[in-house]
Design a protein around this motif. Structure first.
Motif, short mmCIF file in Angstrom:
data_model
loop_
_atom_site.label_atom_id
_atom_site.label_comp_id
_atom_site.label_asym_id
_atom_site.label_seq_id
_atom_site.Cartn_x
_atom_site.Cartn_y
_atom_site.Cartn_z
N LYS A 38 25.13 30.43 -9.13
CA LYS A 38 24.81 30.43 -10.56
C LYS A 38 24.94 29.04 -11.19
O LYS A 38 25.60 28.86 -12.21
CB LYS A 38 25.68 31.43 -11.32
N ASN A 62 28.67 29.46 3.20
CA ASN A 62 27.66 28.51 3.63
C ASN A 62 28.27 27.21 4.18
O ASN A 62 27.57 26.23 4.34
CB ASN A 62 26.76 28.15 2.46
N THR A 75 32.19 42.25 -4.31
CA THR A 75 31.62 41.58 -5.50
C THR A 75 31.85 42.42 -6.75
O THR A 75 32.20 41.90 -7.81
CB THR A 75 30.11 41.31 -5.28
N GLN A 131 27.32 25.30 -3.02
CA GLN A 131 28.53 26.10 -3.05
C GLN A 131 29.73 25.25 -3.48
O GLN A 131 30.56 25.70 -4.28
CB GLN A 131 28.78 26.66 -1.65
N ASN A 189 18.03 33.41 -17.44
CA ASN A 189 18.92 33.14 -16.33
C ASN A 189 20.04 32.19 -16.74
O ASN A 189 21.22 32.47 -16.53
CB ASN A 189 18.08 32.52 -15.21
N GLY A 224 22.62 24.56 0.71
CA GLY A 224 23.40 25.72 0.28
C GLY A 224 24.89 25.40 0.22
O GLY A 224 25.57 25.74 -0.75
N GLN A 284 28.88 34.29 -5.74
CA GLN A 284 28.30 34.36 -4.40
C GLN A 284 26.94 33.63 -4.37
O GLN A 284 26.61 32.97 -3.41
CB GLN A 284 28.11 35.83 -4.02
N ASP A 285 26.19 33.76 -5.46
CA ASP A 285 24.90 33.07 -5.54
C ASP A 285 24.99 31.79 -6.38
O ASP A 285 24.01 31.34 -6.95
CB ASP A 285 23.83 34.02 -6.09
#
Ligand code: ADP
Ligand code: MG
Lengths: 295, 220
Positions: free
Chosen positions: B89, B167, B42, B144, A200, B140, B86-87
C-alpha cells in the motif's frame, strides 16, 4: 504556525492534484469560463444601463420648446441665461433644421415626411440637463418668459425604461443563477471523478491514519483553483467579447446613446466576479469532497 | 495492549475467516501469528487497526474497543498503530521519500523534522539511495522495505506486519527481524504474521497459530 504549514501542504497537494488531472481540470475551467464570460457580459450591460438610468434620474434631460415665432437670437439669449443657473448643465440650442435631422436619424419615416412638406414644422428648442433638486426653481425662472411654449421632461420614458430594465435584470439574474448552478455542478462532478480515480490513494491514507481534512482539503483546493482560473479566463473572455460587440455592433445603435458608449466594468466588479467563481469552485469541490467515504 | 474476546469474523459472502478467537497480547510483547494461507492472519490484523470490525465479539486495541470508535476517532486511533501491509500500500504517484514524508505530515510532525527522520528510517532499511524513485521502479523486496520503513517511522505503540519478509531473501529477512526487535526493545508491541517456519524457530518468540479461523497457542 502549524496552521500555516498545513495550509501550504494542502495547497501543494491541491496543485499536484490539479496538474495530475489536467484534461479534467481544463474541461472544468472551460465550462466555468464560459459561464463567467456570460455573467461578465450581462453584468456589463446591467452596469451601463444602471449608470445611465441613475444619470437620467439625477440629471434628467429636459427639452424647452419655444413658440414658433421665436427668433434664433432670442433662443440663444435664453440658452445663455439658463447656462448660468445653478443645477443646469449641458445646455444646447436646437434649431429647427438640426432638430429635424435628429428626428430623421432616429425615425427614418419622419425624414421622409419632412422631405414631402416644405416648411419645417419644428420650433426652436433648448435641450438641457437639470438636477432634480433645481427643477422647481428653474421652472419658476422660466415662468415670465412668453417665448416658452412648453417644457418636456422624459419622466414617462424614464419610468418605462426603468420597468423594462428591472424586468431584464430579473431575467439576467435568473440566467446567472442557472449558470452558477451549472458551474457548481460541473466542478462537483469533475472533483467526484478525480476522487474516484484516486480512491486507492485515499484508502491508503486513511489506513495509515490521515485525518479526513488532510484527505479532503487538496480536492477542495483543486476545485477552488479551477474556479480561480475559470473566473480569470471568463472575465477576460467576457470583456474581450464586450469590446468586439462595442466596436462592431453598438456603434449603430444611436437612438440608445448609452449603448454606443458602453464602458467596461470597474475593477471592483471584476474582483467580485472572480470571487464568485472562486466561491463556486470552493462550494462544488467541498460538496464533492464531503462525500469521500470512510474506510 | 491487544485483546480479542470471543471474536468471530464472517465476511459478506459467508466466508468465515475467524472463529471464536480469544487472546491477549500485552504491552511490549513480540508475537508471531502463523498458519497456512487463508487461515485468517490478515483478517486478524485488520481487526486490530479497524480496517474490519468483528462480526461477533470485541476487539480492544490500545484500550479502545474498535466497535465503539466513532468515524472521527479512527484516524487518531490508527496513528498509534504502524502497519506493514501484505500488499505494501505505497502511494504510487509519490516517490519513496514523499511516501515517508507524507506519513510524518499526517502524524503532525514539524516540517524541520521531516527530512532527517525520513532519511533515518530509509537508512534503517538500507534504501536511502532510492529516495527519489517511484514505487513501481523498485523490486517487490524493496517496496516491502519501504513499507516497513513507513510503519516504523514514528515508533508506534503497536506494530503490525503482514508477511513482512515474504519478498525478502533470508539474510535481509534476518536484518529486518533484528530491526523489529530493536523497535520492540524500545517499547513497541510487535505482531508479525508469517508462514516462515524457519524464522519462527530461530526467533523463539510467542507464537499464535491460526488454522481455518481457529486460534491455538504454542508458548516457547
Ligand atoms: N474481504 C473479504 N471478503 C470475503 N472473504 C474474505 C475477505 N478477506 C478475506 N476473506 C476470506 O477469509 C479467509 C481468511 O483470509 P485472510 O485473513 O486473508 O487469510 P491469510 O491472511 O491467513 O491468508 C479466506 O478464506 C479469505 O478468502
Ligand atoms: Mg494474508
Amino acid at each position: 504556525m502549524k496552521l500555516l504549514i498545513d495550509f501550504s501542504f494542502y495547497i501543494r497537494e491541491g496543485w499536484a492534484n490539479f496538474t495530475r488531472s489536467r484534461m479534467l481540470s481544463i474541461f472544468s475551467i472551460l465550462i466555468i469560463s464560459v459561464s463567467i464570460a456570460i455573467i461578465t457580459l450581462f453584468s456589463t450591460v446591467f452596469f451601463n444601463v444602471d449608470t445611465y438610468l441613475k444619470g437620467m434620474e439625477n440629471n434628467p434631460v429636459y427639452s424647452i420648446f419655444l413658440t414658433p415665432d421665436t427668433s434664433a437670437k432670442e433662443g440663444k439669449d435664453l440658452a445663455l441665461y439658463l447656462e448660468t443657473l445653478k443645477g443646469v448643465s449641458n445646455v444646447k440650442l436646437v434649431l429647427p433644421d438640426e432638430g429635424m435631422k435628429k428626428l430623421a436619424k432616429r425615425f427614418p419615416l419622419a425624414g421622409e415626411i419632412q422631405s414631402s412638406i416644405e416648411e419645417n414644422p419644428l420650433p426652436i428648442s433648448i435641450r438641457l440637463r437639470i438636477n432634480t433638486t433645481a427643477v422647481a426653481s428653474v421652472k419658476q425662472v422660466l415662468k415670465p418668459y412668453s417665448i416658452v411654449e412648453s417644457i418636456y421632461s422624459p419622466h414617462f420614458f424614464l419610468s418605462q425604461l426603468k420597468s423594462l430594465s428591472s424586468a431584464v435584470s430579473f431575467f439576467i439574474a435568473l440566467i446567472a443563477v442557472i449558470l452558477i448552478l451549472a458551474s457548481i455542478f460541473t466542478i462537483y462532478n469533475v472533483i467526484r471523478i478525480t476522487i474516484l480515480a484516486r480512491q486507492n490513494d485515499i484508502a491508503i491514507m486513511q489506513l495509515v491514519g490521515a485525518d479526513m481534512k488532510y484527505i479532503r482539503a487538496p480536492f477542495t483546493i483543486e476545485g477552488t483553483l479551477q474556479g480561480l482560473f475559470g473566473g480569470i479566463l471568463g472575465a477576460l473572455f467576457g470583456s474581450g467579447l464586450i469590446s468586439v460587440i462595442r466596436a462592431h455592433y453598438l456603434a449603430h445603435f444611436q437612438y440608445l446613446p448609452f449603448l454606443s458608449r458602453i464602458t467596461s466594468l470597474p475593477l471592483s466588479y471584476f474582483a467580485g466576479i472572480i470571487l464568485l467563481s472562486i466561491t463556486m469552485g470552493l462550494f462544488g469541490s467541498t460538496l464533492a469532497a464531503s462525500r469521500i467515504d470512510y474506510v | 495492549m491487544i485483546h480479542f474476546f470471543h471474536v468471530s469474523k464472517v465476511y459478506e459472502k459467508g466466508n468465515r475467516a475467524l472463529h471464536e478467537v480469544n487472546v491477549s497480547i500485552g504491552k511490549g510483547e513480540f508475537v508471531f501469528l502463523t498458519g497456512p494461507s487463508g487461515a485468517g492472519k490478515t483478517t486478524f490484523l485488520k481487526l486490530i487497526f479497524r480496517e474490519e470490525l468483528p462480526s461477533y465479539g470485541r476487539v480492544v486495541a490500545n484500550n479502545q474497543n474498535t466497535i465503539a470508535l466513532g468515524k472521527r476517532q479512527i484516524p487518531d486511533f490508527r496513528k498509534k498503530i504502524g502497519v506493514v501491509f501484505q500488499d505494501f500500500k505505497l502511494l504510487e504517484n509519490r516517490t519513496v521519500f514523499e511516501n515517508i514524508v507524507f506519513i510524518l505530515k499526517v502524524l503532525g510532525y514539524p516540517a524541520s523534522f521531516l527530512r532527517d527522520r525520513a532519511f533515518y528510517v530509509l537508512k534503517l532499511v538500507g534504501l536511502q539511495h532510492r529516495y527519489n524513485d517511484y514505487p513501481r521502479q523498485l523490486s517487490g523486496g524493496e517496496q516491502q522495505r519501504i513499507a516497513i520503513a513507513r510503519a516504523l517511522v514514528n515508533e508506534p505503540l503497536i506494530l503490525l506486519a503482514d508477511e513482512p519478509t515474504g519478498n525478502l531473501d533470508p539474510d535481509l529477512s534476518l536484518e529486518i527481524m533484528a530491526l523489529f526487535e530493536k523497535i520492540n526493545s524500545r517499547g513497541t508491541t510487535v505482531l508479525i504474521a508469517t508462514h516462515d517456519r524457519e524464522m519462527i524457530k530461530q526467533m523463539r518468540k510467542r507464537t499464535l497459530h491460526l488454522d481455518h479461523g481457529h486460534l491455538q497457542e504454542h508458548r516457547k
